[in-house]
Design a protein around this motif. Structure first.
Motif, short mmCIF file in Angstrom:
data_model
loop_
_atom_site.label_atom_id
_atom_site.label_comp_id
_atom_site.label_asym_id
_atom_site.label_seq_id
_atom_site.Cartn_x
_atom_site.Cartn_y
_atom_site.Cartn_z
N ASN A 91 -4.77 6.18 2.00
CA ASN A 91 -5.33 4.83 1.97
C ASN A 91 -4.95 4.05 3.22
O ASN A 91 -5.78 3.37 3.83
CB ASN A 91 -4.83 4.07 0.73
N ASN A 112 -10.76 1.68 -5.10
CA ASN A 112 -9.74 2.18 -4.20
C ASN A 112 -9.48 1.13 -3.11
O ASN A 112 -10.40 0.46 -2.65
CB ASN A 112 -10.25 3.50 -3.60
N ALA A 113 -8.22 0.98 -2.69
CA ALA A 113 -7.86 -0.05 -1.71
C ALA A 113 -8.63 0.12 -0.40
O ALA A 113 -9.09 -0.87 0.20
CB ALA A 113 -6.36 -0.02 -1.45
N ILE A 170 0.87 -1.18 0.00
CA ILE A 170 0.00 0.00 0.00
C ILE A 170 0.91 1.23 0.00
O ILE A 170 1.81 1.35 0.84
CB ILE A 170 -0.93 0.01 1.24
N GLU A 180 -2.50 -0.36 -4.64
CA GLU A 180 -3.57 0.42 -5.25
C GLU A 180 -3.73 0.17 -6.75
O GLU A 180 -4.85 0.12 -7.27
CB GLU A 180 -3.33 1.92 -5.02
#
Length: 248
Positions: A121, A234-235, A116, A206
């Motif tokens: 995020n 989106n993560a 990540i 991502e």
């Protein structure tokens, strides 16, 4: 009054290498700082305006803050990593890293993150974990630093209640001894699973998602059913949907 050396030191904590060297991080926010104080985690210093200190005096008096320093808003602007500084900034110790014992994964649900990269995020996922009662997140070594100021800001205080650990994800899964659920675009529909009581939910990068190596050693490949035409999620959004479906 802060010296130039103190200001320079606090500013340096905006960078990962100095956070690692000092073992400290900063948290900014009129809401985040009280949240951290209420959580009872050790707070070394609070730098805040006179108004903020007066408003939160009772909280400050009953929490173990080493030092409280009144500063002008102009000084907070110098210290801040944010475009719009808040009225309070806290200096805290980064929790000591601990080895992940397979036994700690039993009977609970954990999140594991691979590569990540976005601080927002990461912070959102930590906040999601807190919302759903997940108490630990395991990050691959190449994830963005969980103590990045932007990450801390995005957690909205949840960093106080979620342990952040680091491990090679493939090694983790090989030794875990619990089911693992890899988020992919071509897995089994998450609505086909019953509520999880034990296991590891895996969220990937991502843009690239999880690596083939992680997917290969996971016990389940899962996907969020797509009804429209979006290529991906989106993560943080994906983590929220998966946790919402599998943990409630």
């Amino acid at each position: 009054m802060l010296s130039k050396a103190q200001i320079k030191y606090i500013q340096s904590l905006q960078h990962k290498k100095y956070r690692q060297k000092s073992g400290q991080f900063i948290a900014e926010g009129d809401k985040i700082v009280p949240e951290l104080l209420q959580a009872g985690i050790p707070v070394r210093d609070v730098y805040a305006t006179a108004t903020w200190i007066s408003t939160h005096r009772s909280l400050l008096d009953r929490t173990p803050v080493v030092r409280i320093t009144e500063v002008e808003e102009s000084v907070l602007k110098q210290l801040s990593a944010l475009t719009t500084p808040n009225q309070a900034l806290a200096l805290l110790d980064i929790p000591g890293s601990a080895a992940i014992e397979p036994a700690s994964l039993k009977g609970t649900v954990s999140l594991a993150l691979e590569t990540i990269q976005d601080p927002g995020n990461m912070g959102t996922i930590i906040r999601i974990a807190d919302w759903f009662g997940i108490r630990q997140i395991i990050c691959s070594p190449d994830c963005v630093d969980a103590y990045n100021p932007k990450t801390i800001q995005a957690t909205m205080g949840s960093i106080a209640r979620v342990s952040i650990l680091e491990s090679d994800v493939v090694t983790l899964l090989q030794q875990a001894g619990v089911p693992s659920y890899a988020a992919t675009l071509h897995g089994t529909d998450i609505t086909q699973f019953s509520r999880l009581k034990e296991g590891i939910i895996l969220i990937g990068n991502e843009s690239r998602g999880l690596s083939d190596a992680v997917i290969a050693v996971s016990t389940h490949k899962i996907t969020i059913p797509r009804l429209g035409g979006a290529e991906s999620l989106n993560a943080g959004v994906a983590a929220g949907i998966i946790c919402g479906r599998l943990l409630i």
